[in-house]
Design a protein around this motif. Structure first.
Motif, PDB file in Angstrom:
ATOM      1  N   TYR A 126     -13.500   5.709   4.044  1.00  0.00           N
ATOM      2  CA  TYR A 126     -13.353   4.298   4.178  1.00  0.00           C
ATOM      3  C   TYR A 126     -14.269   3.845   3.069  1.00  0.00           C
ATOM      4  O   TYR A 126     -15.219   3.932   2.877  1.00  0.00           O
ATOM      5  N   GLY A 127     -13.506   2.451   2.815  1.00  0.00           N
ATOM      6  CA  GLY A 127     -14.298   1.642   1.776  1.00  0.00           C
ATOM      7  C   GLY A 127     -13.679   0.374   1.996  1.00  0.00           C
ATOM      8  O   GLY A 127     -12.668   0.029   2.561  1.00  0.00           O
ATOM      9  N   GLU A 128     -14.628  -0.591   1.448  1.00  0.00           N
ATOM     10  CA  GLU A 128     -14.104  -2.096   1.781  1.00  0.00           C
ATOM     11  C   GLU A 128     -12.952  -2.418   0.864  1.00  0.00           C
ATOM     12  O   GLU A 128     -12.272  -3.501   1.105  1.00  0.00           O
ATOM     13  N   GLU A 129     -12.896  -1.595  -0.323  1.00  0.00           N
ATOM     14  CA  GLU A 129     -11.862  -1.950  -1.060  1.00  0.00           C
ATOM     15  C   GLU A 129     -11.206  -0.665  -1.879  1.00  0.00           C
ATOM     16  O   GLU A 129     -11.941   0.364  -1.731  1.00  0.00           O
ATOM     17  N   TYR A 130     -10.085  -0.490  -2.429  1.00  0.00           N
ATOM     18  CA  TYR A 130      -9.500   0.551  -2.804  1.00  0.00           C
ATOM     19  C   TYR A 130     -10.073   1.048  -3.986  1.00  0.00           C
ATOM     20  O   TYR A 130     -10.374  -0.096  -5.129  1.00  0.00           O
ATOM     21  N   LYS A 131     -10.653   2.057  -4.395  1.00  0.00           N
ATOM     22  CA  LYS A 131     -11.216   2.438  -5.481  1.00  0.00           C
ATOM     23  C   LYS A 131     -11.446   3.950  -5.545  1.00  0.00           C
ATOM     24  O   LYS A 131     -11.358   4.637  -4.495  1.00  0.00           O
ATOM     25  N   LEU A 132     -11.562   4.500  -6.847  1.00  0.00           N
ATOM     26  CA  LEU A 132     -11.758   5.939  -7.141  1.00  0.00           C
ATOM     27  C   LEU A 132     -12.915   6.308  -7.757  1.00  0.00           C
ATOM     28  O   LEU A 132     -13.619   5.587  -8.739  1.00  0.00           O
ATOM     29  N   LYS A 133     -13.789   7.116  -6.941  1.00  0.00           N
ATOM     30  CA  LYS A 133     -15.087   7.658  -7.627  1.00  0.00           C
ATOM     31  C   LYS A 133     -14.877   8.949  -8.183  1.00  0.00           C
ATOM     32  O   LYS A 133     -14.446  10.062  -7.674  1.00  0.00           O
ATOM     33  N   ILE A 134     -15.158   9.236  -9.461  1.00  0.00           N
ATOM     34  CA  ILE A 134     -15.239  10.473 -10.121  1.00  0.00           C
ATOM     35  C   ILE A 134     -16.497  11.095 -10.182  1.00  0.00           C
ATOM     36  O   ILE A 134     -17.534  10.343 -10.882  1.00  0.00           O
ATOM     37  N   THR A 135     -16.782  12.192  -9.703  1.00  0.00           N
ATOM     38  CA  THR A 135     -18.070  12.837  -9.941  1.00  0.00           C
ATOM     39  C   THR A 135     -18.013  14.150 -10.821  1.00  0.00           C
ATOM     40  O   THR A 135     -17.263  14.900 -10.591  1.00  0.00           O
ATOM     41  N   TYR A 136     -18.893  14.191 -11.852  1.00  0.00           N
ATOM     42  CA  TYR A 136     -18.972  15.312 -12.610  1.00  0.00           C
ATOM     43  C   TYR A 136     -19.959  16.263 -12.304  1.00  0.00           C
ATOM     44  O   TYR A 136     -20.791  16.206 -11.388  1.00  0.00           O
ATOM     45  N   TYR A 137     -19.550  17.772 -12.711  1.00  0.00           N
ATOM     46  CA  TYR A 137     -20.654  18.630 -12.598  1.00  0.00           C
ATOM     47  C   TYR A 137     -22.028  18.260 -13.146  1.00  0.00           C
ATOM     48  O   TYR A 137     -22.902  18.774 -12.555  1.00  0.00           O
ATOM     49  N   SER A 138     -21.990  17.448 -14.192  1.00  0.00           N
ATOM     50  CA  SER A 138     -23.380  17.067 -14.711  1.00  0.00           C
ATOM     51  C   SER A 138     -23.915  16.272 -13.589  1.00  0.00           C
ATOM     52  O   SER A 138     -25.394  15.958 -13.974  1.00  0.00           O
ATOM     53  N   GLY A 139     -23.507  15.730 -12.442  1.00  0.00           N
ATOM     54  CA  GLY A 139     -24.196  14.658 -11.908  1.00  0.00           C
ATOM     55  C   GLY A 139     -23.960  13.456 -11.944  1.00  0.00           C
ATOM     56  O   GLY A 139     -24.075  12.536 -11.378  1.00  0.00           O
ATOM     57  N   ALA A 140     -23.267  12.912 -13.305  1.00  0.00           N
ATOM     58  CA  ALA A 140     -22.811  11.613 -13.541  1.00  0.00           C
ATOM     59  C   ALA A 140     -21.761  11.125 -12.677  1.00  0.00           C
ATOM     60  O   ALA A 140     -21.054  12.152 -12.206  1.00  0.00           O
ATOM     61  N   HIS A 141     -21.081  10.040 -12.539  1.00  0.00           N
ATOM     62  CA  HIS A 141     -20.134   9.531 -12.006  1.00  0.00           C
ATOM     63  C   HIS A 141     -19.744   8.233 -12.354  1.00  0.00           C
ATOM     64  O   HIS A 141     -20.427   7.436 -13.097  1.00  0.00           O
ATOM     65  N   GLU A 142     -18.283   8.018 -12.164  1.00  0.00           N
ATOM     66  CA  GLU A 142     -17.634   6.743 -12.787  1.00  0.00           C
ATOM     67  C   GLU A 142     -16.715   6.199 -11.604  1.00  0.00           C
ATOM     68  O   GLU A 142     -16.131   7.029 -10.827  1.00  0.00           O
ATOM     69  N   TYR A 143     -16.525   4.779 -11.721  1.00  0.00           N
ATOM     70  CA  TYR A 143     -15.583   4.506 -10.819  1.00  0.00           C
ATOM     71  C   TYR A 143     -14.159   3.908 -11.861  1.00  0.00           C
ATOM     72  O   TYR A 143     -14.088   3.778 -12.805  1.00  0.00           O
ATOM     73  N   ALA A 144     -12.934   4.166 -11.024  1.00  0.00           N
ATOM     74  CA  ALA A 144     -11.658   3.780 -11.634  1.00  0.00           C
ATOM     75  C   ALA A 144     -10.603   3.346 -10.743  1.00  0.00           C
ATOM     76  O   ALA A 144     -10.746   3.444  -9.667  1.00  0.00           O
ATOM     77  N   PRO A 145      -9.654   2.526 -11.123  1.00  0.00           N
ATOM     78  CA  PRO A 145      -8.749   1.828 -10.037  1.00  0.00           C
ATOM     79  C   PRO A 145      -8.063   2.986  -9.378  1.00  0.00           C
ATOM     80  O   PRO A 145      -7.896   4.190 -10.122  1.00  0.00           O
ATOM     81  N   ILE A 146      -7.506   2.762  -8.152  1.00  0.00           N
ATOM     82  CA  ILE A 146      -6.986   3.912  -7.616  1.00  0.00           C
ATOM     83  C   ILE A 146      -5.650   4.255  -8.210  1.00  0.00           C
ATOM     84  O   ILE A 146      -5.255   5.400  -7.760  1.00  0.00           O
ATOM     85  N   GLU A 147      -5.001   3.410  -8.860  1.00  0.00           N
ATOM     86  CA  GLU A 147      -3.799   3.788  -9.262  1.00  0.00           C
ATOM     87  C   GLU A 147      -3.998   4.993 -10.739  1.00  0.00           C
ATOM     88  O   GLU A 147      -2.944   5.719 -11.109  1.00  0.00           O
ATOM     89  N   ALA A 148      -5.225   5.143 -10.802  1.00  0.00           N
ATOM     90  CA  ALA A 148      -5.676   5.970 -12.199  1.00  0.00           C
ATOM     91  C   ALA A 148      -5.748   7.534 -11.481  1.00  0.00           C
ATOM     92  O   ALA A 148      -6.131   8.315 -12.096  1.00  0.00           O
ATOM     93  N   ILE A 149      -5.568   7.568 -10.013  1.00  0.00           N
ATOM     94  CA  ILE A 149      -5.848   8.730  -9.383  1.00  0.00           C
ATOM     95  C   ILE A 149      -5.049  10.090 -10.022  1.00  0.00           C
ATOM     96  O   ILE A 149      -5.885  10.993 -10.106  1.00  0.00           O
ATOM     97  N   ALA A 150      -3.833   9.642 -10.610  1.00  0.00           N
ATOM     98  CA  ALA A 150      -3.074  10.886 -11.189  1.00  0.00           C
ATOM     99  C   ALA A 150      -3.702  11.369 -12.246  1.00  0.00           C
ATOM    100  O   ALA A 150      -3.387  12.595 -12.670  1.00  0.00           O
ATOM    101  N   ASP A 151      -4.298  10.569 -12.938  1.00  0.00           N
ATOM    102  CA  ASP A 151      -4.847  11.169 -14.230  1.00  0.00           C
ATOM    103  C   ASP A 151      -6.224  11.988 -14.121  1.00  0.00           C
ATOM    104  O   ASP A 151      -6.528  12.678 -14.918  1.00  0.00           O
ATOM    105  N   PHE A 152      -6.606  12.137 -12.775  1.00  0.00           N
ATOM    106  CA  PHE A 152      -7.856  13.041 -12.678  1.00  0.00           C
ATOM    107  C   PHE A 152      -7.371  14.063 -11.639  1.00  0.00           C
ATOM    108  O   PHE A 152      -8.519  14.805 -11.347  1.00  0.00           O
ATOM    109  N   THR A 153      -6.314  14.158 -10.973  1.00  0.00           N
ATOM    110  CA  THR A 153      -5.916  15.282 -10.152  1.00  0.00           C
ATOM    111  C   THR A 153      -4.787  16.255 -10.801  1.00  0.00           C
ATOM    112  O   THR A 153      -4.954  17.334 -10.088  1.00  0.00           O
TER     113      THR A 153
END
Length: 677
Positions: free
Chosen positions: A108-135
């Motif tokens: 659950y979140g207040e708005e649609y968004k995508l969080k990408i978590t990397y093995y390095s521990g870093a993370h970034e956010y992207a629009p939900i429409e970009a999910i196909a690029d990461f899956t």
């Protein structure tokens, strides 16, 4: 007066607020239990670490976190479509190839968004429409991504967090391993398979390898029922129930497509989409009309939005509801609510309590490590005891013999001086006068009578003893040198006793000056204090022994200094005093003899009398007591040293054990906390 009373009342109230212990009331359930354990473990007496505080806060978040339901199965079973149906929206990409290559947490979140978590521990956010690029596992760039978290403002996600997993027959072994771990940790599992694929050997092998322990929380969903007749659906469903009963609590046929079509056309979903659309348009046009003074620019689109909402509210949903019913998706939701939820809550509480107990066990283990540090030190102090006592006894045994050698040397000197004095007592002729009475009528006359007396040739004594070859002087110097050697050697022997303790304690100290906690949640300050104690072991422990040894050395030095002074005393003067004594004694006896020769005789000093007087003048009794007495000064120093050492050793061992007991008490408290969980 009243003002002063008011000030006093305020002070009393503030004092009560600050120092009155208030009873804490915890909420019921697992949240309250976590908070109760948290307050106890973060008590100042444990000097808690920030890592411990963080992990306890994490347990609270974990307890508040929605129930997790994993969606798994073989690839191309329509997992993404099924999840879209549950969420009433086409969020996850779908395709005929194994698209989902990473674990996707749908929260659950207040708005649609995508969080990408990397093995390095870093993370970034992207629009939900970009999910196909990461899956899409067809893309090579996905290897650095650990997992994805999709946030959406959907009510169902306030209660349930879905986990979309790679298929258990994914092309990547690491993804398969990740899925295996997810299945172990989640509250419920939905095994998704196609009706026409259910029961095949490939699926049976996977179920046997991965799903044999999860029956109570697993629902088997047979997808694409819309492609088969009712008879085919029932036949397949019954077959799966019978053949795979050990893997699934329930088997339910559904049509994810029908459910998605129906739920996507649901009034609430349509209204939500309209609201989302109009808000996006409003933001866009507002940015283009920043200088406007009214909202008139958006009037037309807002009117269109209101008309659209009215149409949605009044449209006929009969066919849509039938489509939803025929999809059978409600059975899935009912299973989640009535079967998975109770078990998931129970399982979560059990897991959290188990982890809280594990935290207590870790802290106990770390305290046991610290106890081991102090226990090792007290063991060393105990083990040194016999060695130290034996070393002190050996000092007495060894140097008592050497002191006796000095005594024999001094005894020989005294005897030589006495003998030389005795040899130089010489005879000489002397006369006395005595009145002799004549016969009747004869007058008295004085008669001269010869007698033999003694005199002491002092010059010859001094010459033979002191002047010609300085024999006595050399003998005294030899004794003084030997005494100095004994003093230095006993000094070093006492220091060696201290080194016995110091060396053993130093061996103990070396590793513990660098001791570190094994687990990050353990107290940094507790281990810092332990390292500090080890680094300051001289001040904490050794100083008491060292001071005592130096005190004993100082006392022995003073006695040696006195004795050295006694030996350095003028032995010539001692000899002179002895000769003068016997000269006076001879003279006095001669005077008595001259008066009453029949009663008295002239004294001739014996050699043993001369020796006794020499020793008395020399203070030989104290020297003898220092050198040869069974309870001589060395014996007394050693006896005192042993008593003092045993007293200090007991005190330091008790001091170390007090430190150790502090941690035993903390372990006791931790065990009580663990028992109360």
């Amino acid at each position: 007066m009243s003002k002063a009373i008011n000030i006093l009342d305020n002070f009393i109230n503030e004092f009560k607020d600050a120092y009155t212990k208030k009873e804490v009331v915890y909420e019921s359930g697992i949240i309250g239990k976590i908070k109760q354990v948290e307050d106890k473990l973060l008590d100042e007496k444990f000097l808690p670490s920030r890592q411990l505080e963080r992990i306890l806060k994490k347990q609270t978040r974990r307890a508040r976190y929605p129930m997790e339901v994993a969606i798994t199965g073989q690839f191309s079973a329509g997992k993404s479509t099924f999840l879209n149906a549950l969420l009433s929206r086409n969020i996850l990409p779908t395709g005929i190839t194994p698209v989902t290559s990473k674990v996707n947490f749908i929260n659950y979140g207040e708005e649609y968004k995508l969080k990408i978590t990397y093995y390095s521990g870093a993370h970034e956010y992207a629009p939900i429409e970009a999910i196909a690029d990461f899956t899409d596992q067809r893309q090579d760039e996905m290897q650095d991504i650990k997992y994805l978290t999709l946030y959406a403002p959907m009510d169902i996600l306030k209660e349930i967090s879905f986990v979309d997993t790679p298929g258990l027959n994914s092309q990547s072994q690491s993804d398969t391993d990740t899925t295996r771990k997810v299945l172990r940790d989640v509250g419920g599992i939905i095994w998704l398979t196609l009706i026409d694929n259910a029961g095949k050997k490939s699926e049976a092998d996977i179920l046997d390898e991965y799903m044999s322990h999860f029956k109570d929380k697993t629902l088997c969903v047979l997808n694409q029922k819309d492609k088969f007749s009712q008879e085919q659906i029932e036949t397949t469903t019954n077959y799966v129930k019978e053949k795979f009963s050990k893997y699934f609590a329930q088997v339910t046929p559904i049509s994810a497509k029908m459910a998605l079509d129906s739920r996507a056309a649901h009034k609430s979903v349509l209204i939500e989409n309209s609201v989302e659309k109009v808000l996006k348009e409003f933001k866009t046009e507002l940015n283009e009309n920043l200088d406007c003074t009214s909202l008139e620019f958006f009037r037309q689109k807002y009117d269109e939005f209101q008309n659209e909402i009215k149409e949605i509210k009044y449209q006929d949903i009969t066919s849509n509801m039938k489509l939803l019913h025929d999809s059978n998706i409600q059975e899935v939701l009912d299973f989640i609510e009535h079967t998975i939820r109770p078990k998931a809550q129970e399982s979560k509480e059990y897991a959290i309590k188990k982890d809280l107990k594990g935290i207590c066990d870790i802290l106990i283990k770390e305290y046991e490590t610290i106890i081991g540090v102090y226990d090792a030190l007290s063991t060393i102090l105990n083990s040194c005891e016999n060695q130290v006592i034996e070393a002190l006894d050996n000092i007495h045994k060894k140097y008592s013999k050497e002191l006796f050698t000095i005594y024999n040397s001094l005894e020989s000197i005294m005897e030589k001086m006495a003998n030389e004095t005795y040899k130089n007592i010489k005879r000489k002729k002397a006369y006395r006068f005595e009145e002799s009475k004549g016969g009747f009528l004869k007058s008295e006359k004085i008669e001269k009578i010869e007698y033999e007396t003694y005199w002491i040739d002092a010059d010859n004594i001094y010459k033979n003893l002191f002047y010609d070859d300085q024999k006595i002087d050399k003998m005294f110097k030899r004794s003084i040198k030997l005494l100095k050697n004994i003093e230095l050697n006993t000094d070093e022997a006492f220091r060696e006793v201290y080194r016995i303790i110091k060396n053993e304690v130093s061996k103990w100290q070396e590793p513990y000056e660098l001791i570190r906690k094994h687990r990050e949640i353990a107290s940094d300050l507790e281990f810092s204090n332990t390292r500090h104690f080890a680094a300051k072991v001289y001040e904490n422990v050794l100083r008491s022994y060292h001071r005592a040894i130096l005190e004993n050395i100082s006392a022995l030095r003073k006695k040696f200094a006195y004795f050295n002074g006694a030996l350095s005393y003028s032995y010539i003067q001692t000899t002179q005093a002895t000769i003068a004594h016997f000269e006076q004694q001879i003279n006095e006896s001669e005077e008595l003899y001259k008066k009453e020769p029949t009663r008295f005789s002239i004294q001739h000093p014996r050699e043993d009398q001369i020796l006794t007087k020499l020793k008395a003048n020399f203070g030989f009794e104290k020297i003898e007591d220092f050198l040869t007495s069974k309870r001589n000064y060395l014996y007394k120093i050693i006896k005192y040293s042993k008593e003092q050492y045993l007293e200090i050793n007991e005190d330091r061992i008790n001091f170390v054990r007090e430190k150790e007991n502090e941690y035993h008490e903390k372990i006791k408290d931790l065990k009580n906390i663990k028992e109360d969980i």
